[in-house]
Write a protein that holds these residues in place. Structure first.
Motif, PDB file in Angstrom:
ATOM      1  N   TYR A  27      11.743  27.099  -5.579  1.00  0.00           N
ATOM      2  CA  TYR A  27      11.935  28.169  -4.598  1.00  0.00           C
ATOM      3  C   TYR A  27      12.992  27.782  -3.563  1.00  0.00           C
ATOM      4  O   TYR A  27      13.806  28.619  -3.144  1.00  0.00           O
ATOM      5  CB  TYR A  27      10.609  28.477  -3.896  1.00  0.00           C
TER       6      TYR A  27
ATOM      7  N   THR B  37      23.796  45.625  -8.964  1.00  0.00           N
ATOM      8  CA  THR B  37      22.866  44.618  -9.479  1.00  0.00           C
ATOM      9  C   THR B  37      23.538  43.819 -10.589  1.00  0.00           C
ATOM     10  O   THR B  37      24.176  44.398 -11.476  1.00  0.00           O
ATOM     11  CB  THR B  37      21.592  45.289 -10.019  1.00  0.00           C
TER      12      THR B  37
ATOM     13  N   SER C 207      21.008  39.489  -2.795  1.00  0.00           N
ATOM     14  CA  SER C 207      19.612  39.523  -2.385  1.00  0.00           C
ATOM     15  C   SER C 207      18.716  39.513  -3.617  1.00  0.00           C
ATOM     16  O   SER C 207      19.170  39.736  -4.743  1.00  0.00           O
ATOM     17  CB  SER C 207      19.333  40.761  -1.536  1.00  0.00           C
ATOM     18  N   GLU C 208      17.417  39.271  -3.389  1.00  0.00           N
ATOM     19  CA  GLU C 208      16.446  39.139  -4.470  1.00  0.00           C
ATOM     20  C   GLU C 208      16.044  40.521  -4.995  1.00  0.00           C
ATOM     21  O   GLU C 208      15.916  41.484  -4.239  1.00  0.00           O
ATOM     22  CB  GLU C 208      15.218  38.392  -3.966  1.00  0.00           C
ATOM     23  N   ILE C 209      15.831  40.592  -6.316  1.00  0.00           N
ATOM     24  CA  ILE C 209      15.385  41.851  -6.923  1.00  0.00           C
ATOM     25  C   ILE C 209      14.101  41.665  -7.725  1.00  0.00           C
ATOM     26  O   ILE C 209      13.492  42.655  -8.130  1.00  0.00           O
ATOM     27  CB  ILE C 209      16.471  42.443  -7.835  1.00  0.00           C
ATOM     28  N   LYS C 210      13.654  40.423  -7.945  1.00  0.00           N
ATOM     29  CA  LYS C 210      12.427  40.184  -8.682  1.00  0.00           C
ATOM     30  C   LYS C 210      11.256  40.145  -7.710  1.00  0.00           C
ATOM     31  O   LYS C 210      11.313  39.474  -6.679  1.00  0.00           O
ATOM     32  CB  LYS C 210      12.511  38.873  -9.475  1.00  0.00           C
ATOM     33  N   GLU C 211      10.172  40.836  -8.073  1.00  0.00           N
ATOM     34  CA  GLU C 211       9.030  40.962  -7.167  1.00  0.00           C
ATOM     35  C   GLU C 211       8.311  39.632  -6.961  1.00  0.00           C
ATOM     36  O   GLU C 211       7.626  39.445  -5.956  1.00  0.00           O
ATOM     37  CB  GLU C 211       8.055  41.995  -7.721  1.00  0.00           C
ATOM     38  N   ASP C 212       8.457  38.685  -7.890  1.00  0.00           N
ATOM     39  CA  ASP C 212       7.784  37.397  -7.734  1.00  0.00           C
ATOM     40  C   ASP C 212       8.389  36.557  -6.611  1.00  0.00           C
ATOM     41  O   ASP C 212       7.752  35.595  -6.158  1.00  0.00           O
ATOM     42  CB  ASP C 212       7.856  36.604  -9.048  1.00  0.00           C
ATOM     43  N   TYR C 213       9.593  36.887  -6.172  1.00  0.00           N
ATOM     44  CA  TYR C 213      10.279  36.063  -5.168  1.00  0.00           C
ATOM     45  C   TYR C 213      10.640  36.852  -3.911  1.00  0.00           C
ATOM     46  O   TYR C 213      11.450  36.388  -3.105  1.00  0.00           O
ATOM     47  CB  TYR C 213      11.563  35.477  -5.767  1.00  0.00           C
ATOM     48  N   MET C 214      10.074  38.025  -3.736  1.00  0.00           N
ATOM     49  CA  MET C 214      10.463  38.860  -2.609  1.00  0.00           C
ATOM     50  C   MET C 214       9.791  38.468  -1.294  1.00  0.00           C
ATOM     51  O   MET C 214      10.165  38.969  -0.240  1.00  0.00           O
ATOM     52  CB  MET C 214      10.148  40.330  -2.920  1.00  0.00           C
ATOM     53  N   ASP C 215       8.778  37.617  -1.332  1.00  0.00           N
ATOM     54  CA  ASP C 215       8.103  37.188  -0.108  1.00  0.00           C
ATOM     55  C   ASP C 215       9.081  36.401   0.753  1.00  0.00           C
ATOM     56  O   ASP C 215       9.610  35.366   0.323  1.00  0.00           O
ATOM     57  CB  ASP C 215       6.893  36.330  -0.472  1.00  0.00           C
TER      58      ASP C 215
END
Length: 449
Positions: free
Chosen positions: A283, A311, A103-111
């Motif tokens: 993306y 992680t 799963s994603e952990i970077k806030e720029d791609y959490m949408d």
């Protein structure tokens, strides 16, 4: 104690009670010993003339012939958190099978709607790009209209200038005519006055001539005013021409400025569209990287990252896979002094750890448990261990290699060179000379051709 007492000495007569002493005294063994020495001397001399095959030995390990067939570790391209495993060690996976999900952990791609929102932004920017294109086209039409209108206005002003010139010419001719009439009126008036003085003309004629002279004088002033008005109209027509040029030049400049601004905005919007499309593609590709898949078919050797919720960073090895189909080979190393003696295509004898072998390096024909190989690659740069690396593939003309050999197991190699007598080989080793240079039949055939 030194035991030097005479009482402890054994007499010579007491030795006869030993059978061995009696046998030694009876037989002479010098001839037998001489025969044995001569026999072994002749045997050693004959052995020195036996053939001996020079060779180069090396040690290495079993590997694969092609780089893509060797064990490889699968790495994560993006950072993430391990959410689910779909395989375990020892499982067989086909190419494209899912190994784990992160799963994603970077806030720029959490949408969760990041791709859809980016696509909407791309569509909005494309519509803005189209509107700027329409504005540029409209301004182009407006510039053409201004050009056409300026041409017509300029032509109208030129016609007015021509009319003014013609009117000036006409008024100048009328002025000249009036001046002529004034001259004639003056002459007639003077003549009438002279005749009146002489009594030849009555006073009424003189008054008529004076009245006519005054009319002509008034007419010439009117004509001069008319002539000057024509000149002013000509000047005004020229000023109007300059005003038209300045007015339409300003309109043209403004329209062109608006057009260039629209073009700049259009190009800027086009760059933004390309950037958004690039982001949209990135993306979309990133969404597919959450599922880590097998690059080729093989067996899962080892799981390098265990647990759920752990992680991992980009480039971190996660799992090791051994390809299911591979071409076996042997990786071996030779000393630098032996490098000129080997070349590609030369045949090699190989034996593997764990397989029964009896090896006579000088007599390869009587060896047992060795397999045939052929050199396919020789490294031209020395390795860290101070030796040169060679890659050996199975010889198709020799017996096949065992199928049960595992990648990474040890292997020994012998490269067969020239056949010489044993005494020559001993002499070569004592003097530190290298083995005889060997040329294969393939190379000799090429030289003959």
């Amino acid at each position: 104690m030194l035991n030097i007492s005479d009482n402890n000495k054994m007499g010579v007569s007491n030795w006869d009670k030993f059978q061995t002493i009696r046998n030694l005294n009876l037989k002479s063994n010098s001839r037998t010993l001489n025969k044995i020495i001569v026999f072994f001397f002749i045997l050693g001399l004959l052995i020195l003339f036996l053939p001996w095959t020079q060779n180069i030995s090396g040690s290495g390990a079993v590997t694969t012939l092609k780089p893509n067939q060797r064990p490889q570790s699968i790495q994560s391209v993006i950072s993430g958190r391990i959410e689910n495993w779909y395989v375990q060690e020892g499982d067989f996976v086909n190419k494209g099978d899912t190994i784990l999900f992160i799963s994603e952990i970077k806030e720029d791609y959490m949408d969760p709607n990041l791709v859809e929102n980016t696509q909407k932004q791309v569509q909005a920017k494309k519509m803005s790009l189209e509107s700027y294109g329409s504005k540029v086209s409209t301004l182009s039409n407006q510039i053409q209209s201004i050009e056409s209108e300026r041409g017509l206005k300029f032509e109208q002003a030129q016609n007015k200038i021509k009319q003014s010139l013609l009117k000036i010419k006409s008024d100048s001719m009328d002025l000249v005519a009036v001046k002529t009439q004034l001259k004639i009126a003056n002459t007639q008036f003077d003549r009438a006055m002279q005749l009146n003085k002489e009594g030849l003309k009555p006073l009424t004629d003189v008054e008529e001539k004076r009245l006519k002279l005054q009319e002509v004088e008034a007419k010439i002033i009117t004509q001069e005013n008319k002539f000057l008005s024509s000149k002013n109209e000509y000047i005004n027509a020229k000023v109007e021409t300059n005003r038209i040029n300045a007015e339409y030049a300003e309109k043209m400049s403004k329209a062109q400025s608006d057009q260039y601004t629209a073009l700049s905005n259009q190009f800027d919007t086009e760059a933004q569209v390309n950037k958004l499309e690039n982001q949209y593609a990135n993306y979309s590709i990133r969404n597919g990287m959450y599922y880590i898949k097998a690059p080729q078919s093989g067996y899962v050797n080892r799981v390098l990252q265990a647990g759920i919720g752990q992680t991992v960073k980009e480039g971190t090895p996660i799992v090791s896979i051994m390809p299911a189909v591979f071409d076996i080979a042997v990786e071996t190393y030779i000393d630098p002094i032996d490098l000129p003696l080997v070349h590609r295509g030369e045949k090699i004898r190989v034996w593997f750890d764990g397989w029964p072998t009896i090896v006579f390096s000088g007599w390869p024909d009587v060896s047992y448990g060795t397999f045939g190989g052929k050199i396919v690659a020789i490294e031209n740069f020395i390795s860290d261990n101070g030796k040169y690396r060679m890659l050996i593939a199975p010889d198709k003309e020799a017996e096949p290699w065992p199928k049960e050999i595992s990648i990474g197991s040890g292997a020994e190699t012998i490269a067969l060179l020239d056949t010489v007598p044993i005494w020559f080989e001993i002499w070569r080793i004592l003097n530190g000379f290298p083995p005889n240079y060997y040329k294969s039949d393939v190379k000799t055939t090429k030289e003959k051709k």
